[in-house]
Design a protein around this motif. Structure first.
Motif, PDB file in Angstrom:
ATOM      1  N   LEU A  37       0.801  -1.216   0.000  1.00 24.59           N
ATOM      2  CA  LEU A  37       0.000   0.000   0.000  1.00 24.59           C
ATOM      3  C   LEU A  37       0.842   1.278   0.000  1.00 24.59           C
ATOM      4  O   LEU A  37       0.294   2.363   0.136  1.00 24.59           O
ATOM      5  CB  LEU A  37      -0.909   0.001   1.244  1.00 24.59           C
ATOM      6  N   THR A  38       2.161   1.138  -0.151  1.00 23.89           N
ATOM      7  CA  THR A  38       3.022   2.317  -0.056  1.00 23.89           C
ATOM      8  C   THR A  38       2.839   3.281  -1.217  1.00 23.89           C
ATOM      9  O   THR A  38       3.220   4.443  -1.119  1.00 23.89           O
ATOM     10  CB  THR A  38       4.502   1.898   0.008  1.00 23.89           C
ATOM     11  N   ASN A  39       2.262   2.815  -2.328  1.00 25.14           N
ATOM     12  CA  ASN A  39       2.094   3.694  -3.484  1.00 25.14           C
ATOM     13  C   ASN A  39       0.772   4.439  -3.474  1.00 25.14           C
ATOM     14  O   ASN A  39       0.454   5.158  -4.418  1.00 25.14           O
ATOM     15  CB  ASN A  39       2.195   2.879  -4.780  1.00 25.14           C
ATOM     16  N   ILE A  40      -0.032   4.286  -2.450  1.00 24.08           N
ATOM     17  CA  ILE A  40      -1.326   4.953  -2.395  1.00 24.08           C
ATOM     18  C   ILE A  40      -1.138   6.411  -1.991  1.00 24.08           C
ATOM     19  O   ILE A  40      -0.573   6.698  -0.935  1.00 24.08           O
ATOM     20  CB  ILE A  40      -2.261   4.238  -1.404  1.00 24.08           C
TER      21      ILE A  40
ATOM     22  N   PHE B 219      -4.645  12.722  -5.144  1.00 27.44           N
ATOM     23  CA  PHE B 219      -5.483  11.952  -6.055  1.00 27.44           C
ATOM     24  C   PHE B 219      -6.694  12.764  -6.524  1.00 27.44           C
ATOM     25  O   PHE B 219      -7.186  12.584  -7.636  1.00 27.44           O
ATOM     26  CB  PHE B 219      -5.952  10.666  -5.380  1.00 27.44           C
TER      27      PHE B 219
ATOM     28  N   ARG C  92      -4.096   9.563   3.688  1.00 25.03           N
ATOM     29  CA  ARG C  92      -3.924   8.618   2.603  1.00 25.03           C
ATOM     30  C   ARG C  92      -5.273   7.982   2.320  1.00 25.03           C
ATOM     31  O   ARG C  92      -6.086   7.763   3.220  1.00 25.03           O
ATOM     32  CB  ARG C  92      -2.895   7.556   2.992  1.00 25.03           C
TER      33      ARG C  92
ATOM     34  N   ASN D  26      -6.330   5.029   1.649  1.00 22.59           N
ATOM     35  CA  ASN D  26      -6.673   3.772   2.313  1.00 22.59           C
ATOM     36  C   ASN D  26      -6.836   3.938   3.830  1.00 22.59           C
ATOM     37  O   ASN D  26      -7.225   2.991   4.514  1.00 22.59           O
ATOM     38  CB  ASN D  26      -5.628   2.705   2.018  1.00 22.59           C
TER      39      ASN D  26
ATOM     40  N   ALA E 297     -10.454   5.157  -6.420  1.00 20.74           N
ATOM     41  CA  ALA E 297      -9.155   4.888  -5.797  1.00 20.74           C
ATOM     42  C   ALA E 297      -9.052   3.441  -5.337  1.00 20.74           C
ATOM     43  O   ALA E 297      -8.000   2.807  -5.455  1.00 20.74           O
ATOM     44  CB  ALA E 297      -8.947   5.835  -4.613  1.00 20.74           C
TER      45      ALA E 297
ATOM     46  N   ARG F 189      -8.200   1.322  -8.334  1.00 27.44           N
ATOM     47  CA  ARG F 189      -6.853   1.523  -8.876  1.00 27.44           C
ATOM     48  C   ARG F 189      -5.760   0.980  -7.963  1.00 27.44           C
ATOM     49  O   ARG F 189      -4.753   0.460  -8.434  1.00 27.44           O
ATOM     50  CB  ARG F 189      -6.604   3.015  -9.123  1.00 27.44           C
ATOM     51  N   TYR F 190      -5.965   1.138  -6.663  1.00 23.03           N
ATOM     52  CA  TYR F 190      -4.900   0.776  -5.722  1.00 23.03           C
ATOM     53  C   TYR F 190      -5.219  -0.479  -4.905  1.00 23.03           C
ATOM     54  O   TYR F 190      -4.494  -0.824  -3.987  1.00 23.03           O
ATOM     55  CB  TYR F 190      -4.607   1.957  -4.796  1.00 23.03           C
ATOM     56  N   ASP F 191      -6.289  -1.153  -5.288  1.00 23.13           N
ATOM     57  CA  ASP F 191      -6.607  -2.470  -4.753  1.00 23.13           C
ATOM     58  C   ASP F 191      -6.728  -2.484  -3.222  1.00 23.13           C
ATOM     59  O   ASP F 191      -6.009  -3.209  -2.531  1.00 23.13           O
ATOM     60  CB  ASP F 191      -5.557  -3.490  -5.212  1.00 23.13           C
ATOM     61  N   PHE F 192      -7.622  -1.643  -2.724  1.00 18.51           N
ATOM     62  CA  PHE F 192      -7.958  -1.712  -1.298  1.00 18.51           C
ATOM     63  C   PHE F 192      -9.485  -1.602  -1.175  1.00 18.51           C
ATOM     64  O   PHE F 192     -10.138  -1.078  -2.072  1.00 18.51           O
ATOM     65  CB  PHE F 192      -7.255  -0.606  -0.492  1.00 18.51           C
TER      66      PHE F 192
END
Length: 407
Positions: free
Chosen positions: A92-95, A101, A137, A139, A184, A187-190
């Motif tokens: 999750l570091t790229n969120i 966003f 963030r 997430n 989001a 895109r970021y799979d959460f």
């Protein structure tokens, strides 16, 4: 190449995994909607295969090929477990944060929005969403926080006032918030925190149309330079943005029609509200007469109703300086100018016009809204061509009280 195919009118997946061609049958019939659904699912499958995260049995638990991919599935399962155990936050570091966003999301969606809608959404982000979520963030935003935020919007913002924000406006604020969080999450799979948060119920505001007698009294006593303007409003059911943006090029005297092709919102020329809003409005005799008189006044300008410089009228200024003062002076109940649209609709219904014809004149795609909003005004006997309305107002006359009554 992966694809969605049809066999005996039932859709199937056709893709290759670990060098093996997989054709997995579904129970869905072959139609556009089902193809769209399976197409989205196939895109997820292809993405997981590329990322070495595809687990065959998760998608096709009843397939006879499950034993064939059991070892590969177990390997992927173990890799995911090891990854979570060794670096629980690494995935999750790229969120990004909400504010980063948000700029990207607004830029991506601007192309499909009207300028007025984009300005409205941007205002919501600036005044409501960014102060609350901008530093977080994506997430890290949780459902309880969203519920608390929504409840906070209801509270009065100014000291010494008990006025609450309407449910309709709260829903307007929550709509872009839901959109950005759901996008989001994809895109970021959460998991999206916007789960089972339904729009607030909106109480229907009863319409308050003028009677035909009140319309005649109003038009007989309104200042002369706005008599044509309000005649058109009362007898065409045009929306405010439509009459503000009405140009002479869209007035067809030979066919006795007004074509709705443009609107004017906050000084910006835009397209009509919906596809059904593109329409031709029949001109009744009072409207035709009003437009013929107006042609002598502003016929050399672009806009039908404009100021001395040829610029379109500012409806807020007209409402404040002309509409409300006129109602007060005449002793008529204060109503919003939009009630002119409701008035025309109820007069059409009272005349016995066809609901289908009225819906087209109003710019509705179906009669559903007509019956919901004007149910108690719908008579049993109907006509279909607008002639009944003409007969209703056949002897309608606007009597000018003279210059003494002009504002």
């Amino acid at each position: 190449m992966a694809s969605i195919r049809s066999r005996n009118n039932k859709l199937l997946f056709d893709f290759t995994y670990l060098g093996i061609r997989c054709r997995e049958q579904t129970a869905l019939v072959d139609n556009r909607l089902n193809r769209s659904r399976l197409g989205a699912l196939l895109s997820n499958i292809e993405a997981e295969i590329r990322l070495n995260r595809f687990v065959f049995r998760k998608y096709f638990p009843s397939s006879p090929r499950c034993p064939l991919f059991a070892e590969a599935d177990a390997k992927v399962d173990q890799q995911l477990i090891d990854s979570l155990n060794t670096a629980p936050t690494k995935l999750l570091t790229n969120i990004p944060t909400f504010n980063i966003f948000a700029a990207e999301w607004l830029a991506e969606n601007r192309i499909q929005w009207k300028l007025s809608h984009f300005k409205n959404v941007s205002m919501i982000f600036e005044n409501y969403l960014m102060p609350e979520f901008g530093h977080l963030r994506l997430n890290d935003i949780a459902r309880p926080q969203l519920m608390k935020f929504r409840a906070g919007i209801m509270s009065p913002k100014r000291r010494g006032t008990t006025t609450k924000v309407s449910n309709d406006w709260i829903n307007h604020v929550m709509t872009p918030l839901r959109g950005i969080l759901n996008e989001a999450a994809l895109r970021y799979d959460f998991p999206s925190p916007f789960i089972n948060i339904k729009p607030l119920k909106i109480d229907k505001t009863p319409i308050d149309p003028f009677s035909l007698g009140e319309v005649q009294f109003f038009l007989s006593h309104i200042r002369a330079d706005f008599r044509n303007y309000y005649t058109v409003r009362f007898f065409t059911a045009m929306r405010t943005a439509e009459i503000d943006g009405l140009k002479w090029q869209y007035v067809d005297f030979s066919r006795q029609e007004i074509l709705i092709q443009e609107t004017l919102v906050d000084g910006n020329v835009e397209t009509p509200k919906t596809s059904a809003s593109y329409r031709a409005i029949k001109l009744s005799p009072p409207v035709l007469t009003a437009l013929e008189q107006q042609k002598l006044i502003t016929g050399n300008q672009t806009y039908v109703f404009c100021n001395g410089q040829g610029n379109p009228l500012d409806h807020r200024n007209v409402t404040k300086r002309v509409w409300y003062p006129a109602l007060d002076r005449m002793g008529l109940k204060r109503r919003r100018p939009y009630q002119t649209r409701h008035t025309c609709a109820t007069l059409w219904l009272a005349a016995g016009e066809s609901p289908e014809w009225i819906s087209r004149q109003l710019g509705h795609s179906t009669t559903k809204m007509l019956f919901e909003v004007y149910s108690r005004y719908v008579p049993n006997i109907t006509r279909q061509d607008g002639s009944a309305f003409d007969r209703l107002i056949e002897h309608f006359q606007i009597e000018s009280p003279g210059d003494a009554n002009h504002e």
